[in-house]
Motif scaffolding. Structure first.
Motif, mmCIF file in Angstrom:
data_model
loop_
_atom_site.group_PDB
_atom_site.id
_atom_site.type_symbol
_atom_site.label_atom_id
_atom_site.label_comp_id
_atom_site.label_asym_id
_atom_site.label_seq_id
_atom_site.Cartn_x
_atom_site.Cartn_y
_atom_site.Cartn_z
ATOM 1 N N LYS A 44 15.362 125.043 36.917
ATOM 2 C CA LYS A 44 16.214 124.033 37.555
ATOM 3 C C LYS A 44 16.145 124.137 39.071
ATOM 4 O O LYS A 44 16.363 123.149 39.774
ATOM 5 C CB LYS A 44 17.667 124.189 37.096
ATOM 6 C CG LYS A 44 17.896 123.827 35.642
ATOM 7 C CD LYS A 44 19.340 124.078 35.242
ATOM 8 C CE LYS A 44 19.564 123.785 33.765
ATOM 9 N NZ LYS A 44 20.957 124.106 33.357
ATOM 10 N N VAL A 45 15.861 125.345 39.592
ATOM 11 C CA VAL A 45 15.891 125.549 41.042
ATOM 12 C C VAL A 45 14.619 126.202 41.591
ATOM 13 O O VAL A 45 14.483 126.368 42.797
ATOM 14 C CB VAL A 45 17.106 126.420 41.455
ATOM 15 C CG1 VAL A 45 18.406 125.716 41.116
ATOM 16 C CG2 VAL A 45 17.051 127.792 40.812
ATOM 17 N N MET A 46 13.693 126.572 40.716
ATOM 18 C CA MET A 46 12.529 127.328 41.152
ATOM 19 C C MET A 46 11.245 126.675 40.677
ATOM 20 O O MET A 46 11.187 126.115 39.584
ATOM 21 C CB MET A 46 12.617 128.743 40.578
ATOM 22 C CG MET A 46 11.457 129.627 40.952
ATOM 23 S SD MET A 46 11.636 131.315 40.320
ATOM 24 C CE MET A 46 11.612 131.060 38.572
ATOM 25 N N HIS A 47 10.234 126.774 41.515
ATOM 26 C CA HIS A 47 8.905 126.295 41.140
ATOM 27 C C HIS A 47 7.910 127.397 41.495
ATOM 28 O O HIS A 47 7.835 127.819 42.650
ATOM 29 C CB HIS A 47 8.554 125.001 41.879
ATOM 30 C CG HIS A 47 7.263 124.425 41.441
ATOM 31 N ND1 HIS A 47 7.144 123.649 40.319
ATOM 32 C CD2 HIS A 47 6.022 124.539 41.943
ATOM 33 C CE1 HIS A 47 5.886 123.293 40.166
ATOM 34 N NE2 HIS A 47 5.182 123.831 41.145
ATOM 35 N N ILE A 48 7.179 127.875 40.497
ATOM 36 C CA ILE A 48 6.150 128.894 40.724
ATOM 37 C C ILE A 48 4.817 128.330 40.251
ATOM 38 O O ILE A 48 4.704 127.849 39.127
ATOM 39 C CB ILE A 48 6.430 130.196 39.956
ATOM 40 C CG1 ILE A 48 7.754 130.814 40.383
ATOM 41 C CG2 ILE A 48 5.293 131.195 40.179
ATOM 42 C CD1 ILE A 48 8.108 132.068 39.607
ATOM 43 N N THR A 49 3.842 128.427 41.111
ATOM 44 C CA THR A 49 2.483 128.069 40.751
ATOM 45 C C THR A 49 1.635 129.320 40.856
ATOM 46 O O THR A 49 1.596 129.961 41.916
ATOM 47 C CB THR A 49 1.924 126.983 41.690
ATOM 48 O OG1 THR A 49 2.758 125.827 41.597
ATOM 49 C CG2 THR A 49 0.494 126.617 41.324
ATOM 50 N N GLN A 77 -3.521 140.431 33.706
ATOM 51 C CA GLN A 77 -3.641 139.217 34.520
ATOM 52 C C GLN A 77 -3.255 139.564 35.946
ATOM 53 O O GLN A 77 -2.186 140.098 36.192
ATOM 54 C CB GLN A 77 -2.730 138.110 33.998
ATOM 55 C CG GLN A 77 -2.762 136.866 34.889
ATOM 56 C CD GLN A 77 -2.022 135.705 34.273
ATOM 57 O OE1 GLN A 77 -2.351 135.280 33.180
ATOM 58 N NE2 GLN A 77 -1.033 135.184 34.987
ATOM 59 N N GLN A 78 -4.154 139.271 36.871
ATOM 60 C CA GLN A 78 -3.871 139.413 38.288
ATOM 61 C C GLN A 78 -3.927 138.023 38.889
ATOM 62 O O GLN A 78 -4.825 137.234 38.573
ATOM 63 C CB GLN A 78 -4.907 140.315 38.950
ATOM 64 C CG GLN A 78 -4.897 141.731 38.417
ATOM 65 C CD GLN A 78 -6.139 142.483 38.813
ATOM 66 O OE1 GLN A 78 -7.218 142.226 38.277
ATOM 67 N NE2 GLN A 78 -5.994 143.404 39.746
ATOM 68 N N CYS A 79 -2.955 137.701 39.733
ATOM 69 C CA CYS A 79 -2.922 136.364 40.318
ATOM 70 C C CYS A 79 -2.045 136.379 41.571
ATOM 71 O O CYS A 79 -1.426 137.380 41.901
ATOM 72 C CB CYS A 79 -2.405 135.335 39.310
ATOM 73 S SG CYS A 79 -0.758 135.670 38.679
ATOM 74 N N LEU A 80 -2.008 135.248 42.229
ATOM 75 C CA LEU A 80 -1.114 135.015 43.356
ATOM 76 C C LEU A 80 -0.140 133.927 42.954
ATOM 77 O O LEU A 80 -0.502 133.001 42.232
ATOM 78 C CB LEU A 80 -1.905 134.584 44.594
ATOM 79 C CG LEU A 80 -2.920 135.592 45.118
ATOM 80 C CD1 LEU A 80 -3.718 134.975 46.263
ATOM 81 C CD2 LEU A 80 -2.238 136.882 45.554
ATOM 82 N N GLY A 81 1.084 134.034 43.447
ATOM 83 C CA GLY A 81 2.090 133.033 43.130
ATOM 84 C C GLY A 81 2.634 132.377 44.382
ATOM 85 O O GLY A 81 2.935 133.052 45.367
ATOM 86 N N SER A 92 4.403 132.215 49.800
ATOM 87 C CA SER A 92 3.056 131.903 49.313
ATOM 88 C C SER A 92 2.271 133.190 49.107
ATOM 89 O O SER A 92 2.497 134.188 49.796
ATOM 90 C CB SER A 92 2.305 131.027 50.320
ATOM 91 O OG SER A 92 2.944 129.791 50.451
ATOM 92 N N ASP A 93 1.352 133.128 48.183
ATOM 93 C CA ASP A 93 0.413 134.214 47.919
ATOM 94 C C ASP A 93 1.093 135.538 47.577
ATOM 95 O O ASP A 93 0.641 136.611 47.983
ATOM 96 C CB ASP A 93 -0.546 134.395 49.098
ATOM 97 C CG ASP A 93 -1.401 133.166 49.342
ATOM 98 O OD1 ASP A 93 -1.659 132.414 48.377
ATOM 99 O OD2 ASP A 93 -1.807 132.944 50.504
ATOM 100 N N VAL A 94 2.165 135.477 46.800
ATOM 101 C CA VAL A 94 2.833 136.694 46.333
ATOM 102 C C VAL A 94 1.963 137.289 45.219
ATOM 103 O O VAL A 94 1.672 136.608 44.234
ATOM 104 C CB VAL A 94 4.248 136.382 45.805
ATOM 105 C CG1 VAL A 94 4.888 137.630 45.209
ATOM 106 C CG2 VAL A 94 5.117 135.791 46.907
ATOM 107 N N PRO A 95 1.517 138.537 45.379
ATOM 108 C CA PRO A 95 0.672 139.127 44.328
ATOM 109 C C PRO A 95 1.478 139.463 43.073
ATOM 110 O O PRO A 95 2.589 139.992 43.163
ATOM 111 C CB PRO A 95 0.107 140.392 44.977
ATOM 112 C CG PRO A 95 0.924 140.651 46.186
ATOM 113 C CD PRO A 95 1.675 139.407 46.529
ATOM 114 N N PHE A 96 0.915 139.109 41.941
ATOM 115 C CA PHE A 96 1.506 139.387 40.631
ATOM 116 C C PHE A 96 0.475 140.116 39.780
ATOM 117 O O PHE A 96 -0.727 139.873 39.906
ATOM 118 C CB PHE A 96 1.837 138.090 39.879
ATOM 119 C CG PHE A 96 3.122 137.438 40.242
ATOM 120 C CD1 PHE A 96 4.235 137.558 39.430
ATOM 121 C CD2 PHE A 96 3.215 136.655 41.392
ATOM 122 C CE1 PHE A 96 5.430 136.923 39.750
ATOM 123 C CE2 PHE A 96 4.405 136.020 41.723
ATOM 124 C CZ PHE A 96 5.511 136.151 40.899
ATOM 125 N N ALA A 97 0.971 140.944 38.884
ATOM 126 C CA ALA A 97 0.156 141.517 37.816
ATOM 127 C C ALA A 97 1.004 141.432 36.548
ATOM 128 O O ALA A 97 2.213 141.703 36.580
ATOM 129 C CB ALA A 97 -0.219 142.957 38.112
#
Length: 134
Positions: A62-67, A83-87, A98-103
């Motif tokens: 409702k309040v957040m958008h993550i790509t 899975q390694q990605c950026l959010g 932008s470009d928050v690292p995720f695993a």
């Protein structure tokens, strides 16, 4: 010579999960999550059941958008996938990053996900008020 490569069920499960997430299709994501699904978030440091996770996601979206972008999937042993990605994350009224690292480490059974351990630096995000508390 036969060079046909078969995609492992674990990769198929994670690719389906990601496709549903990208479409903001929680009902679709639920079909990929097993009945005994568990989600662990670095931000709350708590195991969430399938119901808790999807209840939280309903509120979060409702309040957040993550790509997620630059997604790299690495099959591991025992039907797990790294899975390694950026959010890119935007939270209404709280800002964006932008470009928050995720695993994520996905555990699978067939083409379903049984557990997802998600790691990221929660301190790099704006405050999030919709996560479950003890």
């Amino acid at each position: 010579m036969n060079d046909i490569t078969t995609t492992p069920d674990s990769i198929i499960a994670v690719e389906r999960w990601n496709a549903f997430w990208g479409a903001r299709d929680l009902a679709g994501m639920k079909t990929v999550a097993s009945d005994d699904f568990i989600q662990w978030h670095a931000t709350v440091r708590k195991n969430l059941t399938k119901d808790e996770e999807f209840d939280m996601l309903v509120e979060a979206l409702k309040v957040m958008h993550i790509t997620f972008k630059d997604i790299r999937l690495t099959p591991m042993s025992n039907d797990t996938v790294l899975q390694q990605c950026l959010g890119d994350i935007a939270i209404e009224g709280a800002g964006s990053r932008s470009d928050v690292p995720f695993a994520m480490v996905f555990h699978t059974r067939g083409q379903q996900i049984t557990r997802c351990d998600e790691y990221m630096d929660g301190m790099s995000l704006p405050p999030i008020a919709f996560t479950p508390t003890d």
